[in-house]
Write a protein that holds these residues in place. Sequence first.
Motif, PDB file in Angstrom:
ATOM      1  N   HIS A 149      57.029  49.834  95.151  1.00  0.00           N
ATOM      2  CA  HIS A 149      58.325  49.866  95.828  1.00  0.00           C
ATOM      3  C   HIS A 149      58.218  50.201  97.316  1.00  0.00           C
ATOM      4  N   ARG A 162      65.153  59.159  93.492  1.00  0.00           N
ATOM      5  CA  ARG A 162      64.220  58.760  92.427  1.00  0.00           C
ATOM      6  C   ARG A 162      62.796  59.122  92.804  1.00  0.00           C
ATOM      7  N   ARG A 163      62.501  58.946  94.088  1.00  0.00           N
ATOM      8  CA  ARG A 163      61.127  59.265  94.502  1.00  0.00           C
ATOM      9  C   ARG A 163      60.892  60.765  94.452  1.00  0.00           C
TER      10      ARG A 163
HETATM   11  C1  COI Z   1      61.775  53.389  94.469  1.00  0.00           C
HETATM   12  O1  COI Z   1      60.871  53.650  95.238  1.00  0.00           O
HETATM   13  O2  COI Z   1      62.763  52.725  94.831  1.00  0.00           O
HETATM   14  C2  COI Z   1      61.745  53.849  93.073  1.00  0.00           C
HETATM   15  O3  COI Z   1      62.717  53.706  92.409  1.00  0.00           O
HETATM   16  C3  COI Z   1      60.488  54.464  92.568  1.00  0.00           C
HETATM   17  C4  COI Z   1      60.590  54.906  91.137  1.00  0.00           C
HETATM   18  C5  COI Z   1      60.839  53.772  90.186  1.00  0.00           C
HETATM   19  C6  COI Z   1      59.352  55.653  90.754  1.00  0.00           C
END
Ligand code: COI
Length: 460
Positions: free
Chosen positions: A161, A198-199
């Motif tokens: 990502h 999320r990160r």
């Molecule tokens: C992102 O970097 O946008 C993510 O969602 C990473 C996550 C799926 C671990």
Amino acid sequence: MFSTALRKTSKRCRLSRGAVLGRAVIIPECTSPPVCQRRAHQQSRRASNGTWRPVSVLDEWVAREARPISLRQLMVFGRSLTESRLISSANYVRTELPARIAHRLRDMQQLPYVVVTNPHINEVYDLYYNAFDQFRKLKEIKTLEDNEKLCDIIRHNLKGHLTVIPKLAMGILECGGLMDPQDLDKFMNTILRSRISRRVIAEQHLSLTETFNSPYFSPGAKLSESDFIGEVFIKCSARDVITRCAKAVTALARSTNGPDVPIPEVNIVGHLDASFPYILSHIEYIVGELLRNSVQAVIERHQKQPDAMSSVPPPVEVTICEAQEHVIFRISDRGGGIPRAELPYLWSFSKGPQSAKRLENLGQVPRMAATMQELHVEDELGRADLKAPAAYQSSLSSLTSRPPNLRLGMGLPLSRVYAEYWAGSLHLHSLEGYGVDAFLQISRLGNKNEQLVTRASMDS
Ligand code: COI
């Protein structure tokens, strides 16, 4: 159930009504899976009691609210780490990531068709859909072995990502004019904020796992005050952050402008002992970007003076103010202020007088580390003394690798997204013809929940 819906939709999808928006959306002959998937996600069925209930996998996940966390919670949870806590953390990540991604997928589905089919945005959709699908299919984590598998998937996605930010930024710039710019910016703010969240969750879990697996770790042992708990730096010193960022920014300015061009000093005054719990890479991103703008503006303005090469440019002044609940940074420069024409677009991802140039510059940055530790490469700034987790050693890498005159138009708006994410704020006051004062406010106690919803402040 999902695949059946997908197959049915694939046959049908030619011209359809936008189930979500309730407005006509033309779905072309099904050539790409994402479009079919999108239709499949939007299926719903009337239940026997007459109410509509979701039947697609995505609907089920969108129905789950995100469970926000605070820095304090992260610290308390990770302070005395045990196997069972690590497994709980794993299951939180396993369920929270797909829920949070599902909301963003739904946001993307609600964009006008012409925007969601923009190639850059569509690629991000695919990346998110694949990540969603991977995480949602994971079974409950019960053992350390299960956790290792989860960590591999997390690492793979974190890496995959890295292309998201430039892709989104290019997509949004290309779609300027196809949608209300404020709505586009709101979409961008929300998607970036969610990505940060999320990160954080993912990286925190990886860090806890790394700590747990370390040969020096003894389960349940309490960490000392000056340590990291996972990714959270318990006592982040305001002065040290500025010093480190100033050093990186100065080195960058020197290498870009040449050794003979005078560079302004960065002076630090005020409450020099102020500290707060924070994610180091977040604060370094914001402070780094602000200092970078200030230093470059001062250099460029000073170069216009007739005695530029022999005189000293005015310093950038950073004032630290520690209040009851906040730490405030004021970064003041005498770089001439922000051009009047740029002021209305300062916080915009999608619009501005330099949009075409920004698009061109973004094309040169295929991967971009937003949280800066994302690139996971060594930094030369010697932060080993911080006893930081491996990822932190690289926190200033994107700052040091991107020339300050390569303007992407992302630094300020993204800095504000970071500041607001942990319930802080970022404001700028431009004094035309003189300089800029930037005010960054950070919550000092770490007790505020992550802010997942974009505030109205961004509309102003
Ligand atoms: C992102 O970097 O946008 C993510 O969602 C990473 C996550 C799926 C671990």
